[in-house]
Design a protein around this motif. Sequence first.
Motif, PDB file in Angstrom:
ATOM      1  N   ILE A 207       0.946   4.342   4.403  1.00 31.43           N
ATOM      2  CA  ILE A 207       2.231   3.829   4.977  1.00 31.43           C
ATOM      3  C   ILE A 207       2.509   4.583   6.028  1.00 31.43           C
ATOM      4  CG2 ILE A 207       4.556   2.841   4.568  1.00 31.43           C
ATOM      5  CD1 ILE A 207       3.831   2.818   1.673  1.00 31.43           C
ATOM      6  N   ARG A 208       2.692   3.879   7.257  1.00 31.95           N
ATOM      7  CA  ARG A 208       3.031   4.722   8.411  1.00 31.95           C
ATOM      8  C   ARG A 208       4.371   5.139   8.296  1.00 31.95           C
ATOM      9  NH1 ARG A 208       0.043   0.219  12.207  1.00 31.95           N
ATOM     10  NH2 ARG A 208       0.942  -1.053  10.734  1.00 31.95           N
ATOM     11  N   ALA A 209       4.680   6.397   9.049  1.00 27.84           N
ATOM     12  CA  ALA A 209       5.944   6.872   8.945  1.00 27.84           C
ATOM     13  C   ALA A 209       7.086   6.034   9.443  1.00 27.84           C
ATOM     14  CB  ALA A 209       6.069   8.103   9.844  1.00 27.84           C
ATOM     15  N   ASP A 210       7.007   4.984  10.301  1.00 20.42           N
ATOM     16  CA  ASP A 210       8.078   4.233  10.502  1.00 20.42           C
ATOM     17  C   ASP A 210       8.536   3.313   9.551  1.00 20.42           C
ATOM     18  OD1 ASP A 210       5.978   2.790  10.840  1.00 20.42           O
ATOM     19  OD2 ASP A 210       6.353   2.039  13.109  1.00 20.42           O
ATOM     20  N   ALA A 211       7.583   2.852   8.717  1.00 22.94           N
ATOM     21  CA  ALA A 211       7.930   1.905   7.534  1.00 22.94           C
ATOM     22  C   ALA A 211       8.229   2.942   6.498  1.00 22.94           C
ATOM     23  CB  ALA A 211       6.798   1.246   7.344  1.00 22.94           C
ATOM     24  N   ALA A 212       7.507   4.194   6.181  1.00 21.99           N
ATOM     25  CA  ALA A 212       7.691   4.880   5.060  1.00 21.99           C
ATOM     26  C   ALA A 212       9.355   5.418   5.045  1.00 21.99           C
ATOM     27  CB  ALA A 212       7.069   6.198   5.130  1.00 21.99           C
ATOM     28  N   ARG A 213      10.137   5.685   6.100  1.00 15.97           N
ATOM     29  CA  ARG A 213      11.518   5.932   6.234  1.00 15.97           C
ATOM     30  C   ARG A 213      12.344   5.387   5.425  1.00 15.97           C
ATOM     31  NH1 ARG A 213      14.612   4.307  10.737  1.00 15.97           N
ATOM     32  NH2 ARG A 213      13.420   2.720  11.956  1.00 15.97           N
ATOM     33  N   PHE A 214      12.068   3.898   4.990  1.00 14.54           N
ATOM     34  CA  PHE A 214      13.095   2.775   4.352  1.00 14.54           C
ATOM     35  C   PHE A 214      12.580   2.964   2.920  1.00 14.54           C
ATOM     36  CE2 PHE A 214      12.547   1.315   8.768  1.00 14.54           C
ATOM     37  CZ  PHE A 214      13.814   0.939   9.062  1.00 14.54           C
ATOM     38  N   ILE A 215      11.386   3.660   2.379  1.00 16.51           N
ATOM     39  CA  ILE A 215      11.261   3.738   0.809  1.00 16.51           C
ATOM     40  C   ILE A 215      12.513   4.478   0.191  1.00 16.51           C
ATOM     41  CG2 ILE A 215       9.587   4.574  -0.810  1.00 16.51           C
ATOM     42  CD1 ILE A 215       7.507   4.363   1.403  1.00 16.51           C
ATOM     43  N   THR A 216      12.901   3.753  -0.895  1.00 13.46           N
ATOM     44  CA  THR A 216      13.736   4.501  -1.737  1.00 13.46           C
ATOM     45  C   THR A 216      13.095   4.890  -2.907  1.00 13.46           C
ATOM     46  OG1 THR A 216      14.147   2.243  -2.801  1.00 13.46           O
ATOM     47  CG2 THR A 216      15.540   2.800  -1.007  1.00 13.46           C
ATOM     48  N   GLN A 217      11.878   4.428  -3.311  1.00  8.23           N
ATOM     49  CA  GLN A 217      11.295   4.797  -4.613  1.00  8.23           C
ATOM     50  C   GLN A 217       9.582   5.034  -4.219  1.00  8.23           C
ATOM     51  OE1 GLN A 217      12.375   6.016  -8.184  1.00  8.23           O
ATOM     52  NE2 GLN A 217      10.220   6.727  -7.421  1.00  8.23           N
ATOM     53  N   LYS A 218       9.183   6.307  -4.252  1.00 12.27           N
ATOM     54  CA  LYS A 218       7.765   6.333  -4.203  1.00 12.27           C
ATOM     55  C   LYS A 218       7.070   6.452  -5.506  1.00 12.27           C
ATOM     56  CE  LYS A 218       8.108   9.599  -0.141  1.00 12.27           C
ATOM     57  NZ  LYS A 218       7.703  11.084   0.405  1.00 12.27           N
ATOM     58  N   ILE A 219       6.033   5.761  -5.604  1.00 16.21           N
ATOM     59  CA  ILE A 219       5.384   5.650  -6.679  1.00 16.21           C
ATOM     60  C   ILE A 219       3.778   5.609  -6.621  1.00 16.21           C
ATOM     61  CG2 ILE A 219       7.057   3.738  -7.581  1.00 16.21           C
ATOM     62  CD1 ILE A 219       4.780   1.640  -6.891  1.00 16.21           C
ATOM     63  N   THR A 220       2.927   6.226  -7.466  1.00 13.95           N
ATOM     64  CA  THR A 220       1.814   6.242  -7.330  1.00 13.95           C
ATOM     65  C   THR A 220       0.899   6.089  -8.862  1.00 13.95           C
ATOM     66  OG1 THR A 220      -0.020   7.992  -6.712  1.00 13.95           O
ATOM     67  CG2 THR A 220       1.779   8.734  -8.261  1.00 13.95           C
ATOM     68  N   ILE A 221      -0.524   5.715  -8.590  1.00 13.42           N
ATOM     69  CA  ILE A 221      -1.024   5.275  -9.686  1.00 13.42           C
ATOM     70  C   ILE A 221      -1.938   6.641  -9.935  1.00 13.42           C
ATOM     71  CG2 ILE A 221      -3.103   3.890 -10.450  1.00 13.42           C
ATOM     72  CD1 ILE A 221      -2.162   1.964  -8.386  1.00 13.42           C
ATOM     73  N   GLU A 222      -1.529   7.139 -11.223  1.00 13.38           N
ATOM     74  CA  GLU A 222      -2.093   8.426 -11.737  1.00 13.38           C
ATOM     75  C   GLU A 222      -3.686   8.359 -11.639  1.00 13.38           C
ATOM     76  OE1 GLU A 222       0.706  11.378 -14.148  1.00 13.38           O
ATOM     77  OE2 GLU A 222       0.738   9.256 -15.214  1.00 13.38           O
ATOM     78  N   ARG A 223      -4.417   9.481 -11.123  1.00 15.79           N
ATOM     79  CA  ARG A 223      -5.836   9.597 -11.201  1.00 15.79           C
ATOM     80  C   ARG A 223      -6.370  10.417 -12.163  1.00 15.79           C
ATOM     81  NH1 ARG A 223      -8.694  12.174  -6.077  1.00 15.79           N
ATOM     82  NH2 ARG A 223      -7.274  13.807  -6.687  1.00 15.79           N
ATOM     83  N   THR A 224      -7.132   9.724 -13.090  1.00 17.83           N
ATOM     84  CA  THR A 224      -7.546  10.579 -14.351  1.00 17.83           C
ATOM     85  C   THR A 224      -9.257  10.723 -13.959  1.00 17.83           C
ATOM     86  OG1 THR A 224      -8.233   8.322 -15.444  1.00 17.83           O
ATOM     87  CG2 THR A 224      -6.015   9.389 -15.907  1.00 17.83           C
ATOM     88  N   GLY A 225      -9.749  10.340 -13.058  1.00 15.21           N
ATOM     89  CA  GLY A 225     -11.149  10.456 -12.720  1.00 15.21           C
ATOM     90  C   GLY A 225     -11.485  11.405 -11.388  1.00 15.21           C
ATOM     91  N   ASN A 226     -12.422  10.954 -10.577  1.00 20.87           N
ATOM     92  CA  ASN A 226     -12.690  11.797  -9.715  1.00 20.87           C
ATOM     93  C   ASN A 226     -12.763  11.205  -8.167  1.00 20.87           C
ATOM     94  OD1 ASN A 226     -13.342  14.167 -11.311  1.00 20.87           O
ATOM     95  ND2 ASN A 226     -14.948  13.403 -12.007  1.00 20.87           N
ATOM     96  N   ALA A 227     -12.646   9.647  -8.337  1.00 24.36           N
ATOM     97  CA  ALA A 227     -12.591   9.075  -7.173  1.00 24.36           C
ATOM     98  C   ALA A 227     -11.559   9.453  -6.119  1.00 24.36           C
ATOM     99  CB  ALA A 227     -12.270   7.646  -7.065  1.00 24.36           C
ATOM    100  N   GLU A 228     -11.654   9.549  -4.823  1.00 24.99           N
ATOM    101  CA  GLU A 228     -10.796   9.889  -3.776  1.00 24.99           C
ATOM    102  C   GLU A 228      -9.568   8.915  -3.715  1.00 24.99           C
ATOM    103  OE1 GLU A 228     -10.496  11.136   0.976  1.00 24.99           O
ATOM    104  OE2 GLU A 228     -12.298  10.904   0.029  1.00 24.99           O
ATOM    105  N   SER A 229      -9.796   7.908  -3.804  1.00 19.06           N
ATOM    106  CA  SER A 229      -8.611   6.891  -3.410  1.00 19.06           C
ATOM    107  C   SER A 229      -9.316   5.457  -4.159  1.00 19.06           C
ATOM    108  CB  SER A 229      -8.558   6.586  -1.970  1.00 19.06           C
ATOM    109  OG  SER A 229      -9.648   5.920  -1.367  1.00 19.06           O
ATOM    110  N   LEU A 230      -8.157   4.678  -4.401  1.00 25.38           N
ATOM    111  CA  LEU A 230      -8.562   3.178  -4.707  1.00 25.38           C
ATOM    112  C   LEU A 230      -8.414   2.079  -3.648  1.00 25.38           C
ATOM    113  CD1 LEU A 230      -6.076   2.890  -7.728  1.00 25.38           C
ATOM    114  CD2 LEU A 230      -8.437   2.721  -7.824  1.00 25.38           C
TER     115      LEU A 230
END
Length: 244
Positions: A207-230
């Motif tokens: 997410i780019r900074a100009d949109a990210a500044r409106f986020i009120t709750q950051k969330i993430t999908i926890e990684r349990t393996g070794n893949a760099e990203s989803l």
Amino acid sequence: MLSKSEIKYIQSLFQKKYREAENSYLIEGPKIVDEALKSAGTVVKKIFASTNWVHQHQLLYPQIQMIAAADFELQKISQLKTPNQVVAIVEKPTRLRPDAMPLKSLTLVLDGIQDPGNLGTIIRTADWFGVPQVICSPDCADIYNSKVVQATMGSLFRIPVYYVSVPEWLSTQQTEILGAVLDGAPLKKIKPVKTGILIIGNESKGIRADAARFITQKITIERTGNAESLNAAVATGILLSRLK
């Protein structure tokens, strides 16, 4: 039989500039065309199909012009490696601005999703989870790109998609705004959202900074393996399954 001018016109719709000029786009395949024909808000302008397909559908939809085409003609007007038995020209819907935030629902905002397959799959996933509308930044892939259309599997006819300035639109919203990031709260600790917005960022840059500044709750999908990203579409499905 198709005339040379008809073939040339259909082929011109392979390109975005001509789709915009003609306010039309192409769909291919029995399933997607059937979905379009059954969709109350979708205007199918003309159909080119195998003789058998035309015979099976002409009486059901007498108001739509259907032209029987030979296999070699369908191959010329198809954008797929294996041409389908039916290609249709559809009128693009008129959508000026996103609807007001619907109550008790989650609106999906896509910031820079440029892969057509990802965008189409995200729209299909949003349809599955009952998302009422999708907001796209102007640099997202074109929803009328053939790869996007095919990946939606007909969901394109049910979910309104709008291209607007994401920061500008977010600035007008008075609701919870969740953003999928790498350093957010674990998804399993987040409760379902009755009314809100979920932002999904670019496949590689997030997410780019100009949109990210409106986020009120950051969330993430926890990684349990070794893949760099989803993959963005996979991540969207996981997030919606928890938040909806």
